[in-house]
Design an enzyme around this catalytic site. Structure first.
Site, mmCIF file in Angstrom:
data_model
loop_
_atom_site.group_PDB
_atom_site.id
_atom_site.type_symbol
_atom_site.label_atom_id
_atom_site.label_comp_id
_atom_site.label_asym_id
_atom_site.label_seq_id
_atom_site.Cartn_x
_atom_site.Cartn_y
_atom_site.Cartn_z
ATOM 1 N N GLY A 12 0.782 -1.234 0.000
ATOM 2 C CA GLY A 12 0.000 0.000 0.000
ATOM 3 C C GLY A 12 0.810 1.278 0.000
ATOM 4 N N SER A 13 2.060 1.219 -0.512
ATOM 5 C CA SER A 13 2.860 2.456 -0.473
ATOM 6 C C SER A 13 2.308 3.513 -1.428
ATOM 7 C CB SER A 13 4.331 2.165 -0.773
ATOM 8 O OG SER A 13 4.519 1.780 -2.110
ATOM 9 N N ASN A 14 1.726 3.105 -2.521
ATOM 10 C CA ASN A 14 1.116 4.090 -3.433
ATOM 11 C C ASN A 14 -0.116 4.718 -2.795
ATOM 12 O OD1 ASN A 14 2.428 4.423 -6.181
ATOM 13 N ND2 ASN A 14 2.480 2.195 -5.946
ATOM 14 N N ASN A 107 -5.462 3.381 -12.542
ATOM 15 C CA ASN A 107 -4.556 2.328 -12.086
ATOM 16 C C ASN A 107 -3.120 2.815 -12.265
ATOM 17 O OD1 ASN A 107 -3.650 -0.302 -11.281
ATOM 18 N ND2 ASN A 107 -3.279 -0.797 -13.440
ATOM 19 N N HIS A 109 0.626 1.154 -13.059
ATOM 20 C CA HIS A 109 1.260 -0.086 -13.503
ATOM 21 C C HIS A 109 2.763 0.164 -13.627
ATOM 22 C CE1 HIS A 109 1.604 -3.968 -15.453
ATOM 23 N NE2 HIS A 109 2.376 -3.401 -16.342
ATOM 24 N N THR A 141 -9.678 0.206 -18.493
ATOM 25 C CA THR A 141 -10.696 -0.316 -19.397
ATOM 26 C C THR A 141 -10.734 -1.820 -19.176
ATOM 27 O OG1 THR A 141 -9.095 -0.642 -21.163
ATOM 28 C CG2 THR A 141 -10.250 1.481 -21.118
#
Ligand code: GRF
Length: 217
Positions: A12-14, A107, A109, A141
């Protein structure tokens, strides 16, 4: 105040970067909930400590992908979000979920999409002999790790890099570009046109990491 729900699967660092920047930069937004598909996701602890509502929708408790998608959609909808941010969320989401939040689902990535969608991006970048790697924030998407690109970061690949050192270098930039993208979204600064995303104020939709700053030589 825009309402943000963040979905995580692990560290969960983001998510943490989003929560911290939201407060520090006084975004017109609030992270109202953090939901994980894994009960043991470490990031849930941080969220709880911040007084943010947390939830778990365990994929193992659902017989089909569709059933999981439904349950997750309901859990997220309960928080009436304006934006759903996937942050290290490791389940593929089907149409039931993706359509519910179309245009409001982001998101991050860890590759320069469209290169290396899917897993093990850093290993694959090293195997391919890439000299530059990076991360991408994109609208979600139905196609896995595909969708209109909001911002990308690039870092150098060093000859002696391992999967771990490269991942760490890219992660530093993830924590910079994801908050930037989410801030643009909640401030209404993103425009989607024919599959392309434009930042209305002309801010750079890329970040080239200074090699020295990210251990790139
Ligand atoms: C990040 O590299 C993210 O891009 C990828 O998985 C990792 C999750 O890290 N999808 P964290 O949970 O945000 O710390």
């Amino acid at each position: 105040m825009k309402r943000i729900v963040v979905l995580i699967s692990g560290r969960g660092s983001n998510m943490e970067a989003l929560v911290r920047c939201c407060a520090a930069e006084s975004w017109p937004a609030r992270v109202v909930a953090v939901i994980s598909n894994r009960p043991d996701a470490a990031g849930l602890e941080f969220a709880r400590a911040q007084g943010i509502a947390t939830g778990v929708v365990d994929h193992r408790a659902h017989a089909t992908r569709g059933a999981f998608d439904h349950a997750l959609r309901e859990a997220v909808a309960a928080h009436a979000p304006d934006l759903v941010a996937l942050a290290g969320f490791m389940r593929v989401l089907g149409p039931v979920f993706v359509h519910a939040w179309a245009g409001r689902l982001l998101n991050i990535h860890p590759s320069l999409l469209p290169a290396f969608p899917g897993l093990h991006t850093h290993r694959r970048a090293l195997e391919a002999g890439c000299k530059v790697a990076g991360a991408t924030v994109h609208f979600v998407t139905e196609a896995l790790d595909h969708g209109p690109i909001v911002i990308q970061s690039a870092v150098p690949v060093r000859p002696d890099d391992t999967e771990g050192t490269l991942a760490a270098r890219v992660l530093v930039t993830e924590h910079l570009i994801y908050p930037r993208a989410v801030r643009w979204f909640v401030e209404g600064a993103l425009e989607l046109d024919a599959g392309r995303v434009r930042q209305r104020d002309g801010q750079a939709q890329w970040l080239m990491a200074e090699p020295a700053a990210v251990g790139g030589g």
